[in-house]
Design an enzyme around this catalytic site. Sequence first.
Site, PDB file in Angstrom:
ATOM      1  CE  LYS A 260      -2.171  -3.101   2.169  1.00 34.81           C
ATOM      2  NZ  LYS A 260      -2.495  -3.993   3.223  1.00 34.81           N
ATOM      3  NE  ARG A 261       4.321   3.297   5.092  1.00 36.86           N
ATOM      4  CZ  ARG A 261       3.639   4.433   5.157  1.00 36.86           C
ATOM      5  NH1 ARG A 261       3.374   5.124   4.064  1.00 36.86           N
ATOM      6  NH2 ARG A 261       3.228   4.905   6.310  1.00 36.86           N
TER       7      ARG A 261
END
Length: 509
Positions: free
Chosen positions: A265-266
């Site tokens: 997600k980062r």
Amino acid sequence: MLETNVRVRFAPSPTGGLHLGGVRTVLYNYLFAKKHGGKFIVRIEDTDQTRFVEGAEQYIFDCLKWCGMEPDESPLHEGMYGPYRQSERKASYRNYAEQLIENGFAYYAFDTPEELEQMRNTLKTEENPSPQYDGNVRMNMKNSLSLPADEVTRLLKENTRHVIRIKMPANETISFTDMIHGEVSFESSLVDDKVLLKADGMPTYHLAVVVDDYLMKITHAFRGEEWLSSAPVHILLWKYLFGLDQMPQWAHLPLILGPSGKLSKRDGAKYGFPVFAMNWTDGKTNELTEGFKEKGFLPEAFINLLAVLGWNDGSEQELFSMDELIEKFSIERVHKGGAKFDFEKAKWYNQEWIKKLPATVYKSRVKEIFEAKDLFINDDAHFTKVLDLVKDRCTLLPDFYDQASYFFKAPSQWDTDAVKPKWNESKTDFFNEFCSQLEKIESWKLENIEISFKELAAEKNIKPGELQLPMRIMLVGGKFGPAVFEIAAMIGKTETIQRIKKALSIFNA
RNA sequence: GCCGCGUUGGUCAAGGGGUUAAGACGCCUCCCUUUCACGGAGGAAUCACGGGUUCGAAUCCCGUACGUGGUACCA
């Protein structure tokens, strides 16, 4: 291959957003099922109550719907093999675990979490940073193999918290044929005694997949490669419980990687691209993770780009519709290696699909984007025409706003730098006269406007090319958009004249 | 650490003993267009490394490196 009763399943845990890899796993399952006239099942793996997230299940179904992959059987449309949530099947697992114990393939373990930690700490060395609960240590632990029989009976009778663990055989080579990787094998002595049934009575993934795949008559089990390491446990469980001849055929799908290693997600936040299918808001932190849908992707493009990330049909074809994918997909042609996700290429797919599809397909979504910016559309047919006119210039749906809003709203800013250097009185003169000419046009058509423009330019002895750019700036505000006369034709006579006059006052200010 | 899986341009990839090693994205040049795109024509750029096997290796074998997954009463 048994073509008649293919049954595949996607088995997510409802713990958060559905990422790229998850959608691709669904897709390959779905394609395989449809290709073979089989059934596509969604089973919710919610055996870990501590990780349960409100709304995550519904979210998964929303994503599947958006992608156009509706399951044949799921908690929402129960088939003959329900329930389709593992938490609702809790009662069935314990019997299987106990059956394993009876046959000597599993055992009760009474070790507390503290005791487990202690064991790991004392056994931990530099060479072995994570000691396993395996054949080497199990006789030193508190379980039904190491303890005297009467002690075990007592502990059980007293309802001592316990789990059930698989007893990995000492020296056995466990191998199976993966549809993608081919023959894969493991040494049983190197695999730990995995927990099968937790202290709360819930099964772990390991027991649950095997039991449910059996009960749901799954014929082909496709899942991410992160599961490959635990495959030997599953193989053994199949052998002990139902027989290897009943086991589905496995395929472990390669991982999708981010720009620097595994996709997270980062990465999305860092590199500015979505990793989830649709927007997901974390209930606890309120943090929003952007989805492909909201970024402005067409589901057709999303599916297409995911399908070819790790698979191709061997031809040069790049653009595939869902129907073509169903026809051409084959699990054997899926790559072994992981693929790095490239957002630039993803955008290209979207652009291609925007061009390929008629605007009517996505017009309502574009309309929402316009409305979010306080631009309201009342003539749908006209709107569609405009979208079809500018779609070659759009890669993501929000681009339509920049490329088409001026058809509905006069510009409020003008790229004067582009006109000023060459602006002069004779041009002002031209446009003033051009307005009067335009007034006289009876049939407001592209050709008539263009003829009028060119004739006047010739009369005034100005190169039409030198006038086209100013005219464009007058109508749209900047150096973009389709042919100027096309725009004029589209926005109408009054509006065209108004915009020219307004811009004239600005240019000459 | 151990175990598993992988490795063809920057990225996605075709090819699986003899090829000028396809194609696509991105990048660059040119054409079209006195806008921006689209479209068209070109260009730069690749078989991780080291050993074998072979007349011949990107392709087969073995090592090494690197990447990635697992090593939880998470999935």
